[in-house]
Design a protein around this motif. Structure first.
Motif, PDB file in Angstrom:
ATOM      1  N   LYS E 223      69.516  31.630  21.709  1.00 25.09           N
ATOM      2  CA  LYS E 223      69.042  32.833  22.389  1.00 25.09           C
ATOM      3  C   LYS E 223      67.534  33.031  22.268  1.00 25.09           C
ATOM      4  CE  LYS E 223      73.228  35.329  22.885  1.00 25.09           C
ATOM      5  NZ  LYS E 223      74.271  36.024  22.190  1.00 25.09           N
ATOM      6  N   VAL E 224      66.812  31.926  22.135  1.00 23.18           N
ATOM      7  CA  VAL E 224      65.359  32.028  22.122  1.00 23.18           C
ATOM      8  C   VAL E 224      64.874  32.120  23.565  1.00 23.18           C
ATOM      9  CG1 VAL E 224      63.230  30.800  21.544  1.00 23.18           C
ATOM     10  CG2 VAL E 224      65.166  30.757  19.987  1.00 23.18           C
ATOM     11  N   MET E 225      65.690  31.608  24.453  1.00 26.69           N
ATOM     12  CA  MET E 225      65.251  31.466  25.826  1.00 26.69           C
ATOM     13  C   MET E 225      66.426  31.826  26.733  1.00 26.69           C
ATOM     14  SD  MET E 225      64.181  27.799  27.305  1.00 26.69           S
ATOM     15  CE  MET E 225      65.681  27.048  27.874  1.00 26.69           C
ATOM     16  N   GLY E 226      66.112  32.434  27.860  1.00 23.36           N
ATOM     17  CA  GLY E 226      67.171  32.744  28.813  1.00 23.36           C
ATOM     18  C   GLY E 226      67.514  31.511  29.627  1.00 23.36           C
ATOM     19  N   TRP E 227      68.719  31.435  30.129  1.00 22.46           N
ATOM     20  CA  TRP E 227      69.113  30.249  30.906  1.00 22.46           C
ATOM     21  C   TRP E 227      68.679  30.364  32.356  1.00 22.46           C
ATOM     22  CZ3 TRP E 227      72.128  31.675  34.991  1.00 22.46           C
ATOM     23  CH2 TRP E 227      72.750  32.930  34.890  1.00 22.46           C
ATOM     24  N   ARG E 228      68.302  31.582  32.771  1.00 16.74           N
ATOM     25  CA  ARG E 228      68.112  31.803  34.205  1.00 16.74           C
ATOM     26  C   ARG E 228      66.968  30.991  34.798  1.00 16.74           C
ATOM     27  NH1 ARG E 228      70.061  36.284  32.105  1.00 16.74           N
ATOM     28  NH2 ARG E 228      71.805  37.311  33.124  1.00 16.74           N
ATOM     29  N   ILE E 229      65.832  30.959  34.108  1.00 13.04           N
ATOM     30  CA  ILE E 229      64.677  30.280  34.703  1.00 13.04           C
ATOM     31  C   ILE E 229      64.952  28.795  34.915  1.00 13.04           C
ATOM     32  CG2 ILE E 229      62.242  29.676  34.392  1.00 13.04           C
ATOM     33  CD1 ILE E 229      61.832  32.359  33.102  1.00 13.04           C
ATOM     34  N   MET E 275      57.362  32.968  27.968  1.00 16.88           N
ATOM     35  CA  MET E 275      57.679  34.374  28.247  1.00 16.88           C
ATOM     36  C   MET E 275      56.499  35.136  28.818  1.00 16.88           C
ATOM     37  SD  MET E 275      59.361  34.709  24.618  1.00 16.88           S
ATOM     38  CE  MET E 275      60.979  34.091  24.234  1.00 16.88           C
ATOM     39  N   VAL E 276      55.310  34.783  28.342  1.00 16.49           N
ATOM     40  CA  VAL E 276      54.148  35.583  28.710  1.00 16.49           C
ATOM     41  C   VAL E 276      53.903  35.541  30.214  1.00 16.49           C
ATOM     42  CG1 VAL E 276      51.724  35.981  28.247  1.00 16.49           C
ATOM     43  CG2 VAL E 276      53.184  35.055  26.464  1.00 16.49           C
ATOM     44  N   GLY E 277      54.105  34.373  30.802  1.00 21.00           N
ATOM     45  CA  GLY E 277      53.748  34.237  32.207  1.00 21.00           C
ATOM     46  C   GLY E 277      54.897  34.423  33.181  1.00 21.00           C
ATOM     47  N   SER E 278      56.093  34.702  32.658  1.00 23.02           N
ATOM     48  CA  SER E 278      57.220  34.831  33.574  1.00 23.02           C
ATOM     49  C   SER E 278      57.634  36.296  33.688  1.00 23.02           C
ATOM     50  CB  SER E 278      58.385  33.959  33.088  1.00 23.02           C
ATOM     51  OG  SER E 278      58.689  34.262  31.748  1.00 23.02           O
ATOM     52  N   PRO E 279      58.319  36.636  34.772  1.00 16.97           N
ATOM     53  CA  PRO E 279      58.725  38.033  34.945  1.00 16.97           C
ATOM     54  C   PRO E 279      59.743  38.445  33.877  1.00 16.97           C
ATOM     55  CG  PRO E 279      59.013  36.791  36.971  1.00 16.97           C
ATOM     56  CD  PRO E 279      58.762  35.803  35.895  1.00 16.97           C
ATOM     57  N   MET E 280      60.017  39.738  33.832  1.00 10.74           N
ATOM     58  CA  MET E 280      60.873  40.238  32.754  1.00 10.74           C
ATOM     59  C   MET E 280      62.305  40.490  33.163  1.00 10.74           C
ATOM     60  SD  MET E 280      59.079  42.703  30.279  1.00 10.74           S
ATOM     61  CE  MET E 280      57.541  42.396  29.510  1.00 10.74           C
ATOM     62  N   THR E 281      62.478  40.957  34.396  1.00 17.92           N
ATOM     63  CA  THR E 281      63.830  41.356  34.764  1.00 17.92           C
ATOM     64  C   THR E 281      64.625  40.150  35.254  1.00 17.92           C
ATOM     65  OG1 THR E 281      63.036  41.839  36.969  1.00 17.92           O
ATOM     66  CG2 THR E 281      63.104  43.649  35.421  1.00 17.92           C
ATOM     67  N   HIS E 282      65.938  40.282  35.229  1.00 20.35           N
ATOM     68  CA  HIS E 282      66.792  39.179  35.660  1.00 20.35           C
ATOM     69  C   HIS E 282      66.503  38.795  37.108  1.00 20.35           C
ATOM     70  CE1 HIS E 282      68.680  39.087  31.964  1.00 20.35           C
ATOM     71  NE2 HIS E 282      69.660  39.945  32.144  1.00 20.35           N
ATOM     72  N   THR E 283      66.423  39.811  37.957  1.00 25.54           N
ATOM     73  CA  THR E 283      66.169  39.526  39.369  1.00 25.54           C
ATOM     74  C   THR E 283      64.811  38.866  39.527  1.00 25.54           C
ATOM     75  OG1 THR E 283      67.129  41.706  39.610  1.00 25.54           O
ATOM     76  CG2 THR E 283      66.514  40.562  41.621  1.00 25.54           C
ATOM     77  N   LEU E 326      57.368  44.677  41.587  1.00 24.52           N
ATOM     78  CA  LEU E 326      58.306  45.010  42.658  1.00 24.52           C
ATOM     79  C   LEU E 326      59.701  45.248  42.116  1.00 24.52           C
ATOM     80  CD1 LEU E 326      57.089  42.473  45.330  1.00 24.52           C
ATOM     81  CD2 LEU E 326      56.700  44.929  45.242  1.00 24.52           C
ATOM     82  N   ILE E 327      60.041  44.540  41.042  1.00 23.01           N
ATOM     83  CA  ILE E 327      61.400  44.645  40.551  1.00 23.01           C
ATOM     84  C   ILE E 327      61.406  45.329  39.198  1.00 23.01           C
ATOM     85  CG2 ILE E 327      63.524  43.371  40.141  1.00 23.01           C
ATOM     86  CD1 ILE E 327      62.095  41.143  41.824  1.00 23.01           C
TER      87      ILE E 327
END
Lengths: 225, 209, 463, 193, 341
Positions: E223-229, E275-283, E326-327
């Motif tokens: 759980k250090v990283m989300g799978w979504r990206i 994490m720093v350069g990527s968006p925060m929300t799932h969408t 936006l999201i």
């Protein structure tokens, strides 16, 4: 300010400024136009001499709608132009043609020389490019690549309406036929682009000039170096 | 700076070089600053062309400042500036075609260089001829100097040459990015940092704690 | 997890529960301290008005201060004894008015009682008054006057009364014990609540880590009382009113609104039990159940403790470890660190938890990093704020923007964001500061506007 | 030679040879008006619109000057056309949408001295585009300008909250971001060749 | 009663924390990179070793210097500089002149990170900023690839490695095209199994898709990283390239080729997920992944460069603030427009 009527003052100022400025510009234009013209012709001539070794004089011809070639003044810039190069004896060395096409970053413009004797492209010179320095610009410096254009075959097919073998870009070191262009590893896009623009230009021009060097015979007053 | 005594012509000249440097302090005329500084020669040529236009337009505008109604002030200024730019454009083409080509559209774009209209509005339109001349010259040279600092760094690192003369042995590895657009941004950014640091140090020295 | 425990809210966190030490310990009576300090403001709103004199003798349960207006509740003597002094005493945030009482040693401590109120015959208004007179406030920790909360605004219809038996704070087991031991009081309290609100049904919500409480209550629902007991999965902060409403009913309380806007009233289970215990006899709150726990104390347990018991006496009584470092009132997620041992237990104190070096030592070493935008706080926030962005804005003091663009004022400071933050940014703390600043700024702006209007009005009158 | 296809002009002017990041045109508004995404996108839209109008007008002027045989008046004519176009647009917006007018504020008159507009007119003339290509070129350039401006604004809004060294704050940081964006846009090089 | 005789520690609630701190996250990511590092050392030998060590050392030094220059406490110990160095090193061709590695690492730290205030404030992935700037600065050196599993790799360094500072490296080792450039310029496909296992030429850390995926699975599991990206990027690449391939398999490379060649795996798993350069929300994250995936295929297929991953991610970074803007999550008790219903 004690202008009696603002409208009058405004008009007076603008007209006055307009006249002065117009005068200045026309004077500058008249003074520099011949020099600039001379510079342009010289630059082009230098390029023609470079791609047609042995030429010492040039003349400009224009391709007409009916397919004939007509001598035009050297100042002409518009229309389909071909520059003929002559040796000291007035004999035709070859024809120089401009070609352009999309390179890696922006349009590449170049001039290439065609030799009637060899029926081949015998030299190219890049006039304008914004290729990556040290990478795409190797098309101008790489000796192996330049060797492609010692004699790049552009002979016509039997009907005389198209190239017998279209110019073809191949991977580095893969050149087998005289109509193939060896690309540069690491500058493939630029080297391919040049081969392509040569191919397009030659396909258009060769049927018009290759068969008739006589149409490019040295006219009176050809520019001499 | 002594704000008590009225500024002299020399002051007007000096200020453009450092204290009110058009590039580093006023952040004006960024387009040519970035675009034509990939070699020192281009930088100097551009700087001189701009200086010429600056001086000429300052002179002309200062000379006619009393006769121009304020409704048509800007229009008249632009008309004058465009004229001088056209003149410079032809002059450069007559002097050297390759140089004209290297500077490209940016010669014509001197017209919209904010420095020129800015000085016309802020200074030449309100001051007599001599200070206006000094102001234009100072700003122009300050601008040229700024362009040169960029041009030198970019040419030396990017091509290993300075004013076209090779500085290093053939084995030198050029830093290609310096002559690319990105290199322009980075070099200017770095110079801004240096300039900020220098100015800060100067301020710290002049105001003892 | 049981089959009925699928209902919950979105986001939230899972702090270690730490309830095993005390959840099976029955509620015990805590001894009387030699001196009890009873703050007059143990609730949100105006302090109560004292009705006793210094030196007066009072009996346990006797009214010692009466409500001062609507947003105020009565206060009762926690012990029979003498009023030693009326004055300022240390409170959570500075000195507050209060009453010192010295209990009689060895007294029987009988409880004085007042006018009884019957759940089936009393009018809603009478019940409300009785609740205020009994000094009932939210015992879950918020200490909001219960009678105010139960006053249904005109035009609103309450269709469900929710009894909050979630108790999601780590360490705390008071509600758990109350549910196991005071079921009769709870159901009795529910009668009052249903009568009062006119709601047709009542749901008791309990987290699935208390299956015994669920079973216990389910088995004892009186015939005819429209009560169901529902189990919800363990997740913090489910005990927050809004979260529980969403978990049980799937409704969202509008931003800035009240549960009554969605037809619900939520009452803490211990508060309900107190209502059920006090109203039939007309008594008032003189004590409450708290959990004393955490690694720093020795005799952990659930105690019925007199209001006003000083913290020092409490800790001396249960005994503490030598390396004790921090004591907080309430649970570790939302409770406040005690600034001094002279504080006393109030109606809102649900627990006293003590930490030793072992817990806090690590904490002190954990330095604050810059926000790395990992988004864990966004995933944690139960009301879907963006704590990361809020934290960055708070760092540079852009408070108004936090409120206007990022819903700062919706934050109820549950602490989920700070809990998960790997950069150890004290987010909640910064939000508290920001909220205070925004409220102050807005109040100032409002008063300025009012003054402006006044000036204009006067001007208009004069012209 | 065959003229460039329209899609190629569009891609080139918007991405590969982005006005701001590759040609350094319109740097002043790029640095000046890119601190808020809202203003940046409005500025981008205004510039794109003025570019379209200018492309149309200067194309006509150029034809006229060529027929008359007075190429030396080109610069003056262009700048006059641009200035009056901006004036017209300003008046039009003021009439039709006072809210937008207020939002754009001083940016509208500033467009006159935006070298992106004059640059567009000059480049279009140099490249000898026909009317259709000129308009596509203006559209692409405007979109590219807007894209650069908006991307920059997004990053700068974030940087406002950053713990930057004082020395870097302001233009130096913006230029560094612009440089990185310029490098990132190099990835598009060769698209459409 | 000594426990009650001292001053109490007062802190703000909450008084408990989940535990995993920033330095720990950095450490976990480095741990997850180990298999890829090991593979790199095995297949490129001393060249990779020297490249990686230099990159890490120079990054850490740069971070330290950057902090000292602005008078801040050194942040070397948070591990982020080390991670940046390692990631940067893994994107380089093994055997790159060490002086260039040092230059690149300084660019990554100074330009990519320190300039903007250090960890957490960098708008772009520092390692990729370094990589992209290096690509533009030394285009030839950055595209000179040594052969993998060369027999003498453990005994001698590539001559390029030790080029004198500021001089051009002289190439004497066997060099050749990466699978991507072979496809781009000569239309030669590489065997998917080779790509997957990593027996091809390429950057130090990009060759073995399998081992990089392994690291990614570890990070997701911890759980250090989300799978979504990573999943959206890879899925988008597969779908877009798959569609092109189905349409004309002779012109367009197969989705397998796209997925397992070049820096896609490394980029999708370790770079885009920064994490720093990527968006925060799932969408936001899903849109970000799709954008990067599409750009990767577009750049690889139609633009000049054979590889587009780093550009795609940098552009994704540039767009992340907008995606975040936006999201925004819909706040509890409000409608989408932010008003109470």
């Amino acid at each position: 300010m004690s202008a009696p009527s603002p409208a009058l003052a405004m008009t007076r100022t603008l007209v006055g400024a307009g006249v002065v400025c117009g005068f200045l510009i026309v004077v500058a234009y008249e003074l520099t136009a011949p020099i600039i013209q001379e510079n342009r012709i010289e630059a082009r001539q230098a390029a023609v001499f470079e791609v047609l070794p042995g030429a010492v004089a040039t003349a400009t011809f224009q391709l007409q709608a009916d397919g004939s070639l007509q001598a035009v003044p050297d100042e002409t810039t518009a229309g389909d132009l071909v520059f003929a190069g002559y040796d000291a004896q007035g004999g035709l060395v070859g024809a120089a043609l401009e070609a352009q096409g999309m390179g890696y970053q922006d349009t590449i413009r170049l001039i290439y020389g065609y030799s009637f004797d060899k029926d081949a492209i015998i030299g190219i010179k890049v006039l304008e490019s914004r290729e990556t320095p040290g990478l795409g610009t190797r098309v101008e410096t790489d000796p192996v690549y330049q060797a492609n254009f010692d004699a790049l075959d552009v002979s016509l097919d039997a009907a005389g309406q198209a190239l017998a073998n279209p110019i073809e870009a191949v991977g580095a070191g893969k050149k087998q036929h005289p109509w193939q262009v060896d690309c540069i590893t690491g500058a493939t896009i630029s080297s391919k682009a040049i081969a392509n623009m040569l191919g397009t230009s030659a396909a258009k021009w060769m049927p018009a000039i290759a068969a008739r060097p006589e149409a490019l015979a040295r006219p009176e007053g050809a520019h001499v170096q | 700076m002594s704000s008590s005594s009225p500024p002299t012509t020399t002051d007007e000249f000096i200020k453009g070089l450092w204290r009110e440097n058009p590039v580093f302090v006023q952040v004006l005329g960024m387009c040519p600053t970035l675009a034509v500084t990939n070699s020192a020669v281009n930088a100097v040529a551009m700087g001189l062309a701009t200086t010429f236009v600056l001086v000429m337009s300052n002179l002309a505008i200062s000379a006619i400042r009393r006769f121009v109604p304020k409704q048509v002030r800007i229009v008249t200024y632009i008309l004058l500036i465009a004229t001088f730019v056209t003149v410079v454009d032809y002059a450069i083409a007559a002097i050297s075609l390759p140089l004209h080509k290297a500077l490209g559209a940016f010669i014509s774009l001197i017209v919209v260089n904010c420095i020129i209209l800015g000085r016309a509005e802020a200074f030449a339109g309100k001051n007599p001829i001599l200070p206006s001349l000094a102001d234009g010259l100072g700003m122009g040279i300050g601008f040229t100097g700024a362009l040169l600092t960029l041009g030198v760094v970019r040419e030396v690192l990017g091509m290993g040459t300075l004013f076209g003369v090779a500085l290093f042995p053939a084995a030198f590895q050029p830093w290609v990015i310096m002559v690319l657009p990105a290199g322009g941004f980075f070099t200017l950014s770095a110079w801004m940092l240096v300039f900020n640091a220098l100015r800060r140090r100067q301020r710290a020295l002049s105001e003892p704690a | 997890m049981s089959a009925s425990s699928h209902k919950t809210f979105r986001h939230g966190v899972h702090p270690p529960e730490q309830k095993d030490d005390t959840k099976d310990l029955p509620i015990r009576q805590f001894p009387f301290a030699p001196s009890l300090a009873v703050p007059l403001s143990q609730h949100i709103g105006k302090p109560a008005r004292p009705v006793v004199r210094e030196g007066q003798e009072v009996r346990r349960g006797q009214l010692i201060a009466e409500p001062d207006g609507v947003m105020s509740v009565a206060m009762h003597a926690p012990a029979s004894g003498t009023v030693k002094r009326i004055g300022l005493l240390p409170g959570g945030s500075g000195m507050v008015p209060g009453i010192w009482i010295a209990p009689f040693p060895g007294s029987t401590q009988e409880v004085t009682e007042g006018t009884p109120v019957h759940p089936d015959t009393a009018s809603p208004q009478e019940i409300l008054q009785a609740i205020q007179r009994a000094g009932v406030v939210g015992l879950g920790g918020a200490a909001f006057p219960t009678h105010v909360k139960l006053t249904v605004p005109a035009g609103k219809v309450i269709d469900t009364v929710i009894i909050n038996g979630v108790e999601c704070e780590p360490y705390l087991t008071t509600d758990h014990r109350v549910m196991l031991e005071q079921d009769a009081d709870i159901f009795h309290g529910i009668r009052y609540l249903l009568r009062l609100t006119g709601a047709p049904r009542c749901i008791i919500g309990v987290e699935s880590n208390k299956p015994d409480a669920v079973a216990h209550l389910q088995a004892r629902v009186p015939a005819g009382l429209p009560v169901t007991v529902e189990m919800v999965p363990v997740k913090y902060p489910q005990g927050a009113e809004k979260m529980l409403i969403t978990a049980l009913l799937g409704r969202e309380v509008p931003s800035g609104g009240l549960p009554s806007d969605v037809g619900v009233v939520v009452v803490n289970v211990a508060t309900t039990a107190e209502i059920g215990r006090l109203l039939p006899h007309g008594g008032g709150i003189q004590e409450r159940v708290i959990t004393i726990g955490g690694p720093g104390v020795k005799k952990k347990g659930n105690y019925r403790i007199p209001i006003g018991t000083p913290l020092r006496f409490l800790l001396e009584t249960v005994g503490v470890e030598d390396d004790l470092t921090t004591v907080f009132l309430g649970g570790p997620m939302m409770g406040r660190a005690a600034t001094s041992l002279d504080l006393s237990i109030t109606k809102g104190t649900s627990g006293v938890i003590a930490f030793t070096k072992r817990q806090t030592g690590k904490e002190a070493q954990a330095r604050e990093y810059p926000c790395i935008r990992c988004g864990e706080c966004v995933e944690a926030c139960p009301i879907f704020l963006n704590p990361s962005q809020l934290g960055l804005l708070a760092r540079v003091g852009r408070y108004e923007e936090m409120a206007s663009d990022f819903h700062l004022l919706d934050c109820f400071e549950c602490g989920s964001c700070s809990f998960v933050c790997p950069a150890h940014i004290p987010l909640v703390h910064r939000f508290r500061v920001a909220k205070a600043a925004v409220r102050k700024e807005r109040a100032a702006a409002a008063s300025k506007q009012a003054a402006q209007k006044e000036v204009e009005r006067v001007k208009a009158e004069h012209t | 030679m065959t003229p460039e296809p329209h899609w190629q002009i569009l891609l080139n002017s918007a991405l590969v040879n982005n006005f701001v990041l590759a040609w350094f045109l319109g740097i002043c508004p790029f640095l000046g008006v890119s601190n808020k995404v809202g203003t940046a996108s409005r500025m981008g839209a205004a510039v794109t619109f003025v570019m379209l109008v200018t492309a149309l007008a200067t194309w006509g002027i150029n034809m006229l000057l060529d027929t008359v045989g007075a190429p030396y008046l080109r610069l003056i004519a262009f700048i006059a056309v641009i200035a009056s176009t901006v004036q017209l647009v300003e008046m039009f917006i003021k009439k039709t949408s006072p809210a937008l007018f207020k939002a754009l504020g001083i940016f509208l008159p500033l467009i006159t001295t935006n070298c992106a507009i004059l640059g567009l007119a000059l480049l279009q003339t140099n490249k000898g585009y026909d009317l259709g290509r000129a308009i596509i070129f203006a559209l692409g350039s405007g979109l590219g300008f807007t894209l650069a401006l908006v991307l920059m604004a997004g990053v700068r809004e974030r940087l406002e909250l950053a713990d930057m060294p004082d020395l870097v704050k302001g233009t130096a940081a913006s230029l560094a971001v612009a440089g990185i964006l310029s490098v990132a846009f190099m990835g598009f090089a060769g698209l459409g060749s | 009663m000594s426990g009650l005789d001292k001053t109490l520690l007062v802190s703000s609630s909450p008084h408990v924390r989940k535990g995993r701190a920033v330095d720990r996250i950095m450490f976990e990511v480095m741990l997850a990179l180990l298999p890829a590092v090991a593979w790199s050392l095995w297949s490129f030998g001393l060249g990779a070793l020297f490249t990686l060590l230099t990159a890490i050392a120079a990054s850490v030094l740069a971070e330290h210097l950057a902090c000292r220059m602005v008078g801040r406490p050194s942040t070397v110990r948070d591990g982020s500089a080390m991670l940046t160095g390692l990631l940067f090193g893994l994107t380089l061709p093994p055997g790159l002149a060490l002086w260039m590695v040092v230059v690149g690492a300084f660019i990554a730290i100074f330009l990519g990170k320190a300039l903007f205030g250090g960890l957490g404030y960098n708008p772009f992935n520092p390692a990729l900023v370094g990589r992209a700037v290096m690509q533009a600065t030394f285009p030839v050196a950055m595209t000179t690839w040594v052969a993998s599993t060369a027999p003498e790799r453990f005994t001698r360094l590539p001559s390029t490695t030790l080029a004198w500072p500021l001089t051009q490296p002289v190439v004497d080792v066997v060099s050749g095209p990466t699978p991507l450039s072979a496809w781009k310029f000569s239309h030669q496909a590489t065997d998917a199994a080779d790509l997957f296992m990593g027996s091809t030429m390429g950057s130090a850390g990009e060759t073995s898709a399998l081992l990089i995926l392994l690291g990614g699975v570890y990070l997701v599991g911890r759980k250090v990283m989300g799978w979504r990206i990573p999943v959206t990027i890879l899925a988008t690449v597969a779908v877009v390239s798959g569609a092109l391939w189905l349409w004309d398999p002779t012109t367009y490379a197969s989705p397998w080729f796209h997925l397992f060649s070049g820096g896609l795996m490394l980029g999708a798993v370790f770079m885009a997920t920064d994490m720093v350069g990527s968006p925060m929300t799932h969408t936001g994250v899903v849109l970000y992944g799709i954008l990067i995936g599409v750009l990767v295929v577009v750049i690889r297929t139609w633009a000049g460069m054979p590889e587009g991953v780093m550009y795609a991610i940098l552009l994704g970074n540039a767009l992340a603030p907008h995606l975040d803007r936006l999201i925004q999550p819909r706040v509890y008790g409000t409608t989408r427009k932010g008003k109470a219903p």
